[in-house]
Write a protein that holds these residues in place. Structure first.
Motif, PDB file in Angstrom:
ATOM      1  N   ILE A 135       0.815  -1.219   0.000  1.00  0.00           N
ATOM      2  CA  ILE A 135       0.000   0.000   0.000  1.00  0.00           C
ATOM      3  C   ILE A 135       0.845   1.264   0.000  1.00  0.00           C
ATOM      4  N   THR A 136       2.121   1.145   0.336  1.00  0.00           N
ATOM      5  CA  THR A 136       2.986   2.329   0.305  1.00  0.00           C
ATOM      6  C   THR A 136       3.743   2.445  -1.014  1.00  0.00           C
ATOM      7  N   ALA A 137       3.467   1.544  -1.948  1.00  0.00           N
ATOM      8  CA  ALA A 137       4.155   1.565  -3.237  1.00  0.00           C
ATOM      9  C   ALA A 137       3.714   2.782  -4.044  1.00  0.00           C
ATOM     10  N   ILE A 138       4.628   3.298  -4.836  1.00  0.00           N
ATOM     11  CA  ILE A 138       4.340   4.445  -5.698  1.00  0.00           C
ATOM     12  C   ILE A 138       3.275   4.053  -6.727  1.00  0.00           C
ATOM     13  N   GLY A 139       2.326   4.956  -6.955  1.00  0.00           N
ATOM     14  CA  GLY A 139       1.331   4.717  -7.990  1.00  0.00           C
ATOM     15  C   GLY A 139      -0.009   4.231  -7.465  1.00  0.00           C
ATOM     16  N   ASN A 140      -0.100   3.942  -6.182  1.00  0.00           N
ATOM     17  CA  ASN A 140      -1.382   3.510  -5.640  1.00  0.00           C
ATOM     18  C   ASN A 140      -2.381   4.662  -5.633  1.00  0.00           C
ATOM     19  N   GLN A 141      -3.655   4.318  -5.597  1.00  0.00           N
ATOM     20  CA  GLN A 141      -4.707   5.324  -5.590  1.00  0.00           C
ATOM     21  C   GLN A 141      -4.576   6.227  -4.362  1.00  0.00           C
ATOM     22  N   ASP A 142      -5.084   7.448  -4.503  1.00  0.00           N
ATOM     23  CA  ASP A 142      -4.962   8.428  -3.427  1.00  0.00           C
ATOM     24  C   ASP A 142      -5.560   7.919  -2.120  1.00  0.00           C
ATOM     25  N   PHE A 143      -6.714   7.242  -2.206  1.00  0.00           N
ATOM     26  CA  PHE A 143      -7.351   6.802  -0.966  1.00  0.00           C
ATOM     27  C   PHE A 143      -6.502   5.756  -0.258  1.00  0.00           C
ATOM     28  N   ILE A 144      -5.735   4.968  -1.025  1.00  0.00           N
ATOM     29  CA  ILE A 144      -4.868   3.963  -0.410  1.00  0.00           C
ATOM     30  C   ILE A 144      -3.707   4.648   0.306  1.00  0.00           C
ATOM     31  N   VAL A 145      -3.160   5.684  -0.315  1.00  0.00           N
ATOM     32  CA  VAL A 145      -2.087   6.447   0.327  1.00  0.00           C
ATOM     33  C   VAL A 145      -2.608   7.081   1.617  1.00  0.00           C
ATOM     34  N   ASP A 146      -3.835   7.588   1.586  1.00  0.00           N
ATOM     35  CA  ASP A 146      -4.434   8.178   2.788  1.00  0.00           C
ATOM     36  C   ASP A 146      -4.580   7.128   3.887  1.00  0.00           C
ATOM     37  N   ILE A 147      -4.965   5.913   3.508  1.00  0.00           N
ATOM     38  CA  ILE A 147      -5.093   4.826   4.477  1.00  0.00           C
ATOM     39  C   ILE A 147      -3.735   4.516   5.096  1.00  0.00           C
ATOM     40  N   ALA A 148      -2.695   4.487   4.259  1.00  0.00           N
ATOM     41  CA  ALA A 148      -1.350   4.212   4.761  1.00  0.00           C
ATOM     42  C   ALA A 148      -0.930   5.264   5.776  1.00  0.00           C
ATOM     43  N   ARG A 149      -1.239   6.529   5.481  1.00  0.00           N
ATOM     44  CA  ARG A 149      -0.889   7.607   6.397  1.00  0.00           C
ATOM     45  C   ARG A 149      -1.658   7.466   7.713  1.00  0.00           C
ATOM     46  N   GLU A 150      -2.917   7.063   7.616  1.00  0.00           N
ATOM     47  CA  GLU A 150      -3.714   6.862   8.825  1.00  0.00           C
ATOM     48  C   GLU A 150      -3.118   5.749   9.672  1.00  0.00           C
ATOM     49  N   LEU A 151      -2.710   4.665   9.010  1.00  0.00           N
ATOM     50  CA  LEU A 151      -2.097   3.547   9.714  1.00  0.00           C
ATOM     51  C   LEU A 151      -0.803   3.986  10.390  1.00  0.00           C
ATOM     52  N   GLU A 152       0.007   4.751   9.668  1.00  0.00           N
ATOM     53  CA  GLU A 152       1.284   5.202  10.214  1.00  0.00           C
ATOM     54  C   GLU A 152       1.096   6.169  11.376  1.00  0.00           C
TER      55      GLU A 152
END
Length: 212
Positions: A115-132
């Motif tokens: 989920i932290t890979a480059i190119g993922n959808q914006d909502f997935i990046v937001d989820i990763a940030r929430e998790l972090e």
């Protein structure tokens, strides 16, 4: 927000776990975009129609899976924060927690990598940030506890020191749970996991420890 339906919440724990384990496995292997709900349902031993009775969309299922991972992080780091032990021992327990998480939840580690890979959808990046954010808040609190107790240096901000620890933990996770980084670690003859945790504790504590 509740990502799972009430029907899912009423399932017996074994069936619910089987569904979530299947979802984690497929999402970790394929990534969000390529993951197929038919494949998840098959791995869980249920009909795909049943899966959508439990989670209205693939995104809801994905968010629920990540929410479960965040809960694990909160519980484990919270226990370390509450413990009446030295800053060094808290750091040591964090390193051991990283090792145990990779051993007990290897697919969650792979999922995080995906989920932290480059190119993922914006909502997935937001989820990763929430998790972090869960881990970041816990680590900053841990450093501040040590600073207040007098065993962690105060000449640098707690946030910078916490970021340093977090980066080390992330690289440990990758080195212990993802094929590429496992091979990379072998180039450096990294020790077996528990000894690796001891070594990382020594390295990081030499950075964090308050000098007299």
């Amino acid at each position: 927000m509740e990502w799972a339906t009430q029907r899912f919440q009423q399932l017996d724990s074994k069936k619910a776990k089987r569904i979530i384990d299947a979802a984690v496995s497929v999402f970790a292997e394929k990534g969000y975009d390529a993951a197929n709900t038919n494949e998840i349902a098959k791995a869980a031993g249920i009909a795909v129609g049943s899966l959508f009775q439990y989670f209205k969309t693939k995104e809801n299922l994905f968010r629920y899976v990540i929410q479960q991972g965040a809960g694990i992080i909160e519980t484990d780091i919270g226990a370390i924060l509450k413990a009446e032990i030295s800053g060094r021992e808290k750091l040591h327990r964090l390193m051991l927690l990283t090792v145990r998480a990779c051993q007990k939840y290897p697919e969650y580690q792979q999922l995080y990598h995906e989920i932290t890979a480059i190119g993922n959808q914006d909502f997935i990046v937001d989820i990763a940030r929430e998790l972090e954010s869960y881990a970041a808040a816990g680590l900053i609190k841990l450093i501040k506890q040590g600073q207040e107790r007098g065993d962690i240096r105060t000449d640098l901000p707690a946030e910078v020191l916490a970021f340093t620890v977090d980066n080390a933990m992330v690289m440990m996770q990758y080195s212990l749970s993802t094929p590429y980084f496992k091979g990379r670690a072998q180039l450096y003859q990294v020790a077996e996991p528990n000894e690796f945790a001891e070594q990382m504790t020594e390295i990081l504590w030499s950075v964090l420890e308050k000098r007299s």
